[in-house]
Structures are given as structure tokens and as C-alpha cells.
Design a protein around this motif. Sequence first.
Motif, short mmCIF file in Angstrom:
data_model
loop_
_atom_site.label_atom_id
_atom_site.label_comp_id
_atom_site.label_asym_id
_atom_site.label_seq_id
_atom_site.Cartn_x
_atom_site.Cartn_y
_atom_site.Cartn_z
N TYR A 120 0.86 -1.17 0.00
CA TYR A 120 0.00 0.00 0.00
C TYR A 120 0.90 1.22 0.00
O TYR A 120 2.12 1.13 0.21
CB TYR A 120 -0.97 -0.01 1.18
N VAL A 121 0.32 2.37 -0.28
CA VAL A 121 1.08 3.61 -0.35
C VAL A 121 0.55 4.55 0.72
O VAL A 121 -0.65 4.81 0.77
CB VAL A 121 0.96 4.26 -1.74
N ASN A 122 1.45 5.05 1.57
CA ASN A 122 1.00 5.94 2.63
C ASN A 122 0.82 7.37 2.10
O ASN A 122 1.08 7.66 0.93
CB ASN A 122 1.92 5.89 3.84
N ARG A 123 0.37 8.26 2.97
CA ARG A 123 0.03 9.62 2.53
C ARG A 123 1.23 10.38 2.01
O ARG A 123 1.07 11.38 1.29
CB ARG A 123 -0.59 10.39 3.69
N THR B 90 -5.39 -3.01 -6.27
CA THR B 90 -6.37 -2.01 -5.84
C THR B 90 -5.81 -1.34 -4.59
O THR B 90 -5.80 -1.93 -3.51
CB THR B 90 -7.72 -2.65 -5.55
N VAL B 91 -5.30 -0.14 -4.78
CA VAL B 91 -4.64 0.58 -3.70
C VAL B 91 -5.18 1.99 -3.64
O VAL B 91 -5.30 2.66 -4.68
CB VAL B 91 -3.10 0.62 -3.92
N LEU B 92 -5.55 2.46 -2.45
CA LEU B 92 -6.02 3.82 -2.29
C LEU B 92 -4.84 4.79 -2.44
O LEU B 92 -3.79 4.61 -1.83
CB LEU B 92 -6.66 4.00 -0.91
N THR B 93 -5.04 5.81 -3.27
CA THR B 93 -3.99 6.82 -3.49
C THR B 93 -4.62 8.19 -3.29
O THR B 93 -5.23 8.75 -4.21
CB THR B 93 -3.40 6.69 -4.90
N ALA B 94 -4.46 8.74 -2.09
CA ALA B 94 -5.13 9.98 -1.73
C ALA B 94 -4.40 11.23 -2.17
O ALA B 94 -4.97 12.32 -2.17
CB ALA B 94 -5.34 10.02 -0.21
N THR B 95 -3.14 11.11 -2.55
CA THR B 95 -2.35 12.28 -2.94
C THR B 95 -1.65 12.01 -4.26
O THR B 95 -1.46 10.85 -4.66
CB THR B 95 -1.29 12.59 -1.87
N PRO B 96 -1.25 13.09 -4.95
CA PRO B 96 -0.50 12.89 -6.20
C PRO B 96 0.78 12.08 -5.99
O PRO B 96 1.14 11.25 -6.83
CB PRO B 96 -0.18 14.32 -6.65
N ALA C 211 1.25 9.73 -3.79
CA ALA C 211 0.87 8.33 -3.63
C ALA C 211 0.53 7.71 -4.97
O ALA C 211 0.90 6.56 -5.25
CB ALA C 211 -0.32 8.23 -2.68
N ARG C 212 -0.17 8.48 -5.80
CA ARG C 212 -0.53 7.96 -7.12
C ARG C 212 0.71 7.68 -7.95
O ARG C 212 0.82 6.66 -8.65
CB ARG C 212 -1.43 8.96 -7.84
N GLU C 213 1.68 8.58 -7.89
CA GLU C 213 2.92 8.40 -8.65
C GLU C 213 3.67 7.15 -8.18
O GLU C 213 4.19 6.38 -8.98
CB GLU C 213 3.80 9.64 -8.50
N SER C 214 3.73 6.96 -6.86
CA SER C 214 4.40 5.78 -6.31
C SER C 214 3.70 4.50 -6.73
O SER C 214 4.32 3.49 -7.07
CB SER C 214 4.47 5.87 -4.79
N PHE C 215 2.37 4.54 -6.72
CA PHE C 215 1.56 3.39 -7.13
C PHE C 215 1.87 3.01 -8.58
O PHE C 215 2.10 1.84 -8.91
CB PHE C 215 0.09 3.73 -6.96
N GLU C 216 1.89 3.99 -9.47
CA GLU C 216 2.15 3.72 -10.88
C GLU C 216 3.56 3.17 -11.08
O GLU C 216 3.79 2.32 -11.95
CB GLU C 216 1.95 4.99 -11.71
N ARG C 217 4.53 3.64 -10.28
CA ARG C 217 5.89 3.13 -10.40
C ARG C 217 5.97 1.65 -10.06
O ARG C 217 6.71 0.89 -10.67
CB ARG C 217 6.85 3.94 -9.52
N VAL C 218 5.21 1.23 -9.05
CA VAL C 218 5.21 -0.18 -8.67
C VAL C 218 4.64 -1.04 -9.81
O VAL C 218 5.13 -2.13 -10.08
CB VAL C 218 4.39 -0.41 -7.39
N LEU C 219 3.64 -0.54 -10.49
CA LEU C 219 2.98 -1.32 -11.53
C LEU C 219 3.81 -1.47 -12.79
O LEU C 219 3.57 -2.38 -13.59
CB LEU C 219 1.64 -0.68 -11.91
N THR C 220 4.78 -0.59 -13.01
CA THR C 220 5.45 -0.51 -14.31
C THR C 220 6.90 -0.94 -14.25
O THR C 220 7.68 -0.44 -13.44
CB THR C 220 5.37 0.93 -14.85
#
Length: 298
Positions: free
Chosen positions: A114-117, A217-223, A225-234
Amino acid sequence: MTVMCDVRQTLATGRAARELELRSGEFELAVQLGEVRTTPAGTDARPGGTEVPVRRRVPAEEISRLRAEPGFPDALRERIRTVSTTEAAALMGIGPGRALRLTRAGCFGPVRFYVNRYGAVVWLYLAAEVTDFADREPGLMRGNTPAAMRMMLDSGQDWRARQWRSRRVAQLMGQTEDPWEAAAVLAAVLPPEEVASVAGNPVERSLLRRLRPTLATVLTATPAARESFERVLTADEFDEVMWYRVNLARALERARREEPGRLRPPATAPAAGRPGQPPNFLNRPSWTTDTSSLPSRS
């Protein structure tokens, strides 16, 4: 709650989770790990002739099998129990710093994150895999770090995201025999420009996008967090990207050969489209026995 039905009946995932006394996140992980068997429920027809996969369902006989196991539901929950790096360190009887180095070196791979704030990725590991590793490699629990591992870590390499991707791709490949879905799984972890380079046909790329599976499926409340999430996927390292490129090219060759009609647009709309036993994508280096087989990260 008890399932009483014939073996052909299937349950929606929400109902199955309740029958197995699992929270939704626990159930999702149990399915990904193969602890709960699911079956495809067909496709949904969408306007324009587009077909998209619908949710999978759980055979009633699978629920009955799991509920009949000794120690249910605690035994099932224990098999899917996850731990943080700090908790993993406690299980292995070592300090958090050493545990972190072991995870970065790919000694055992994460199953969730998961990605923290603040945009930091927090990795979670199967407790059973952590204890198995500690039993298998007692030499790494104490003493000096092996030279090969030390060199790798000193250069800044980190296998965690890469191992998560390889595990998730293997899980998804194991859930389908459809050649175009198989190709879409491989394309899902590649940067768009890499997919475009392999799949030059825009109709094929459109089909791969429509069939793209949900990797996480990961909650990404901040930009951040979203950037970190996308890095994990790619995939990002050169050799990893090339591995997926080569296998995507092979998957596309198979799909074109076996189901060329999926690329033919219907009379009123663009084409609509829709992976057997996956290869073992998860590299598990054994640092105390053989480090010569460690794949390059350069």
C-alpha cells in the motif's frame, strides 16, 4: 453459514468471502495465491459489440472443501497472513535493518503493498514465506552479508517491486487460457511506449487496453501516492522491460495465430476482444549457495 447446493453452483465473491469468514482484502489475496479456486463467469456485452471480462465466481464445492479443512477458518487465515518488514524481522529473530536488506536483495518477495500519505510504498510479505526462508537460510540471519549481496545493495538495487510484478503477472497468467488476455497481462506492466513498439497495430493496442487486468487495488489519496503506485505497476529496469517485451511479442504471435478474428471490427463498431500454466517468473536467489544465477539488473 453453510453452503448447501450442487457442485455446479457458483457464488459471487462477496458471498464466498462471507462463507469463508474472510474480509474482502483477505479473500482477494487468498484468490491471488490460489488458496481459493475461482472460475470465469463469462463476459459482459457492452455497446458497440465490446466484450469485457466480468468478475470471477467461486464454485460451491470449493467453499465446502475449505470449510471442511481442520482448523477452519484460522488455518486458512494463517496461510494468507501478511507481515510488514518490521514484523518479518521479529519472525526471523533479526533486526529490522537486516530484514530490509534481505527484502531489497530479493530473498523473499512481497505479496501486497500500500502507499501511505507521503507516497512511500509499504510492502507486505507472507508470514509463511518469511519463516520458511529463515529456516532454509539460517546463515543469513547473522554474520556478515555475502559479498554478492553487499555489492548489489551498495549499488542501490531493490528487487521488491520487480518481484511483486512477476508474482502478480504469474497469478493472472494462471487464470486464463485466452491468448489475447495473456498478451494483455504482459502489456499491463510495460510502459505505453514499449507496448506500442511491440504491438504496432493500433487495433491490437486498443484490444490490449480493453483487456488490461487490475494489477492492484490501492487507495492513493495524494499525487505523490498515485505516482508511487504507478511506479510499482510498471517495469523500469532494462532487462526486466526486455523480458516482458520478448514475451509480449510471443504472446501476440500466438494470439494472432489462434484468434485472428478478434481483430476484425464488427459492422457497427471497432473490434472487441477479449493467459495455461505460467512460467516461474519469480526469481529466488539463494545467497548462501549460488549467486552466479542472479539475473543482471544493469
